[in-house]
Write a protein that holds these residues in place. Structure first.
Motif, PDB file in Angstrom:
ATOM      1  N   GLN A  13       0.740  -0.765  -0.482  1.00 36.15           N
ATOM      2  CA  GLN A  13       0.592   0.006   0.310  1.00 36.15           C
ATOM      3  C   GLN A  13       0.349   0.807   0.246  1.00 36.15           C
ATOM      4  N   VAL A  14       0.883   1.800  -1.254  1.00 33.13           N
ATOM      5  CA  VAL A  14       1.795   3.434  -1.332  1.00 33.13           C
ATOM      6  C   VAL A  14       0.588   4.719  -1.746  1.00 33.13           C
ATOM      7  N   ARG A  15       0.744   6.110  -1.285  1.00 31.66           N
ATOM      8  CA  ARG A  15       0.016   6.528  -1.446  1.00 31.66           C
ATOM      9  C   ARG A  15       0.007   6.832  -3.322  1.00 31.66           C
ATOM     10  N   GLY A  16      -1.153   6.964  -3.844  1.00 31.57           N
ATOM     11  CA  GLY A  16      -0.545   7.798  -5.491  1.00 31.57           C
ATOM     12  C   GLY A  16       0.344   8.715  -5.204  1.00 31.57           C
ATOM     13  N   ARG A  17       0.928   9.355  -6.898  1.00 32.96           N
ATOM     14  CA  ARG A  17       1.725  10.084  -6.915  1.00 32.96           C
ATOM     15  C   ARG A  17       0.582  11.857  -6.494  1.00 32.96           C
ATOM     16  N   ARG A  18       0.437  11.625  -7.317  1.00 28.82           N
ATOM     17  CA  ARG A  18      -0.247  12.487  -8.020  1.00 28.82           C
ATOM     18  C   ARG A  18      -1.827  12.618  -7.161  1.00 28.82           C
ATOM     19  N   SER A  19      -2.637  11.255  -7.100  1.00 27.85           N
ATOM     20  CA  SER A  19      -3.658  11.987  -7.066  1.00 27.85           C
ATOM     21  C   SER A  19      -3.965  11.758  -4.719  1.00 27.85           C
ATOM     22  N   GLY A  20      -2.725  11.186  -4.466  1.00 33.40           N
ATOM     23  CA  GLY A  20      -3.121  10.679  -2.770  1.00 33.40           C
ATOM     24  C   GLY A  20      -3.745   9.866  -2.553  1.00 33.40           C
ATOM     25  N   LYS A  21      -4.369   9.211  -4.132  1.00 30.30           N
ATOM     26  CA  LYS A  21      -5.826   7.505  -2.805  1.00 30.30           C
ATOM     27  C   LYS A  21      -4.815   6.542  -2.641  1.00 30.30           C
ATOM     28  N   LEU A  22      -4.951   6.186  -2.004  1.00 25.11           N
ATOM     29  CA  LEU A  22      -4.198   4.734  -1.136  1.00 25.11           C
ATOM     30  C   LEU A  22      -3.793   3.800  -2.805  1.00 25.11           C
ATOM     31  N   ARG A  23      -3.618   3.494  -3.215  1.00 25.37           N
ATOM     32  CA  ARG A  23      -3.115   2.466  -3.810  1.00 25.37           C
ATOM     33  C   ARG A  23      -2.484   1.608  -3.088  1.00 25.37           C
ATOM     34  N   ARG A  24      -3.415   0.004  -3.824  1.00 27.11           N
ATOM     35  CA  ARG A  24      -3.437  -1.454  -3.389  1.00 27.11           C
ATOM     36  C   ARG A  24      -2.487  -2.552  -4.127  1.00 27.11           C
ATOM     37  N   VAL A  25      -1.523  -3.150  -4.243  1.00 30.61           N
ATOM     38  CA  VAL A  25      -1.298  -4.336  -5.545  1.00 30.61           C
ATOM     39  C   VAL A  25      -0.102  -4.721  -4.333  1.00 30.61           C
ATOM     40  N   PRO A  26      -1.198  -6.124  -5.414  1.00 28.56           N
ATOM     41  CA  PRO A  26      -0.519  -7.560  -4.522  1.00 28.56           C
ATOM     42  C   PRO A  26       1.236  -7.535  -5.607  1.00 28.56           C
ATOM     43  N   ILE A  27       1.895  -7.995  -4.393  1.00 34.34           N
ATOM     44  CA  ILE A  27       3.635  -8.364  -5.180  1.00 34.34           C
ATOM     45  C   ILE A  27       4.066  -9.551  -4.526  1.00 34.34           C
ATOM     46  N   LEU A  28       4.887 -10.211  -4.720  1.00 36.52           N
ATOM     47  CA  LEU A  28       5.975 -11.125  -4.046  1.00 36.52           C
ATOM     48  C   LEU A  28       6.829 -10.370  -3.642  1.00 36.52           C
ATOM     49  N   ARG A  29       6.870 -10.856  -2.102  1.00 33.69           N
ATOM     50  CA  ARG A  29       8.243 -10.471  -0.843  1.00 33.69           C
ATOM     51  C   ARG A  29       9.539 -11.748  -1.607  1.00 33.69           C
ATOM     52  N   THR A  30      10.360 -11.157  -1.482  1.00 37.06           N
ATOM     53  CA  THR A  30      12.045 -11.916  -1.470  1.00 37.06           C
ATOM     54  C   THR A  30      12.868 -11.814  -0.596  1.00 37.06           C
ATOM     55  N   ARG A  31      13.192 -13.304   0.120  1.00 37.36           N
ATOM     56  CA  ARG A  31      13.574 -12.770   1.249  1.00 37.36           C
ATOM     57  C   ARG A  31      15.152 -13.264   1.176  1.00 37.36           C
TER      58      ARG A  31
ATOM     59  N   ALA B  52      13.193 -18.207  -6.049  1.00 38.38           N
ATOM     60  CA  ALA B  52      12.224 -18.954  -4.804  1.00 38.38           C
ATOM     61  C   ALA B  52      10.446 -19.225  -6.490  1.00 38.38           C
ATOM     62  N   GLY B  53      10.614 -18.865  -7.319  1.00 37.44           N
ATOM     63  CA  GLY B  53       9.571 -18.615  -8.129  1.00 37.44           C
ATOM     64  C   GLY B  53      10.121 -20.075  -8.462  1.00 37.44           C
ATOM     65  N   ARG B  54      10.613 -20.734  -8.834  1.00 38.94           N
ATOM     66  CA  ARG B  54      11.044 -21.894  -8.798  1.00 38.94           C
ATOM     67  C   ARG B  54      10.335 -22.912  -7.782  1.00 38.94           C
ATOM     68  N   ARG B  55      10.739 -22.949  -7.368  1.00 40.09           N
ATOM     69  CA  ARG B  55      10.155 -23.820  -5.659  1.00 40.09           C
ATOM     70  C   ARG B  55       8.338 -23.581  -5.396  1.00 40.09           C
ATOM     71  N   ARG B  56       8.629 -22.234  -5.802  1.00 39.83           N
ATOM     72  CA  ARG B  56       6.871 -21.744  -5.316  1.00 39.83           C
ATOM     73  C   ARG B  56       5.949 -22.577  -6.550  1.00 39.83           C
ATOM     74  N   SER B  57       6.397 -22.377  -8.073  1.00 34.69           N
ATOM     75  CA  SER B  57       5.485 -22.476  -8.932  1.00 34.69           C
ATOM     76  C   SER B  57       6.524 -23.807  -9.659  1.00 34.69           C
ATOM     77  N   GLY B  58       7.309 -24.213  -9.458  1.00 33.14           N
ATOM     78  CA  GLY B  58       8.057 -25.284 -10.907  1.00 33.14           C
ATOM     79  C   GLY B  58       8.851 -24.335 -11.193  1.00 33.14           C
ATOM     80  N   ALA B  59       9.143 -25.618 -12.140  1.00 27.24           N
ATOM     81  CA  ALA B  59      10.400 -25.606 -13.422  1.00 27.24           C
ATOM     82  C   ALA B  59      10.373 -24.725 -14.357  1.00 27.24           C
ATOM     83  N   ASP B  60       8.380 -25.313 -15.126  1.00 26.17           N
ATOM     84  CA  ASP B  60       7.567 -24.344 -15.834  1.00 26.17           C
ATOM     85  C   ASP B  60       7.255 -22.960 -16.082  1.00 26.17           C
TER      86      ASP B  60
END
Length: 163
Positions: A43-61, A118-126
């Motif tokens: 969640q981050v504020r939009g740079r023009r609108s100031g509205k809260l923007r939400r985006v799903p994202i994968l965190r990498t450890r 991590a993507g390979r472990r999560r989702s497989g080689a293909d």
């Protein structure tokens, strides 16, 4: 369904219409913790609108720290994070205030390599091969030298927990 092709080296690549329409579902699933363990809602504020923007994202450890990799390169969320000077919230069940610190290109290859592992472990080689090809324009199982050639186009942010 194949992912959207973000491998072209351009300044901004807008998401496909189908992705924008399904974004709410990803936000819902990651926010309540029903998505893969490394999925979060940013969640981050939009740079023009100031509205809260939400985006799903994968965190990498990587080496005990969390990172966010911008698969679409110079995406809207990246621009918003920069405008907000890294001030953001990450949600997975509960909300945590964070500061996102952008890494220099020289510091990105190992994080992107771990993202792909991590993507390979999560989702497989293909699925991982598709991710390397469609998001990064790389062959499956790229070397660290291959990854170094693309890092200028893929921002990476270190997640610093502030609360």
């Amino acid at each position: 369904m194949k992912p959207q092709d973000y491998s072209a080296r351009t300044e901004y690549r807008p998401p496909a219409g189908w992705y924008r329409r399904l974004n709410w579902l990803g936000v819902l699933l990651t926010s309540v913790g029903l998505a893969p363990r490394d999925a979060v809602t940013l969640q981050v504020r939009g740079r023009r609108s100031g509205k809260l923007r939400r985006v799903p994202i994968l965190r990498t450890r990587y080496q005990g720290k969390d990172y966010l990799v911008a698969l679409a390169g110079e995406s809207q969320w990246v621009r918003n994070v920069r405008a907000a000077r890294g001030d953001a919230v990450i949600r997975r069940g509960s909300a945590r205030h964070v500061r996102l610190e952008e890494l220099a290109p020289a510091d990105r290859p190992d994080i992107i390599a771990e993202y792909l592992r991590a993507g390979r472990r999560r989702s497989g080689a293909d699925a991982n091969a598709n991710q390397a090809r469609f998001y990064f324009g790389l062959d499956p199982d790229p070397s660290i030298d291959d990854i170094r050639t693309i890092v200028d186009h893929y921002p990476v942010f270190r997640v610093v927990h502030t609360s």
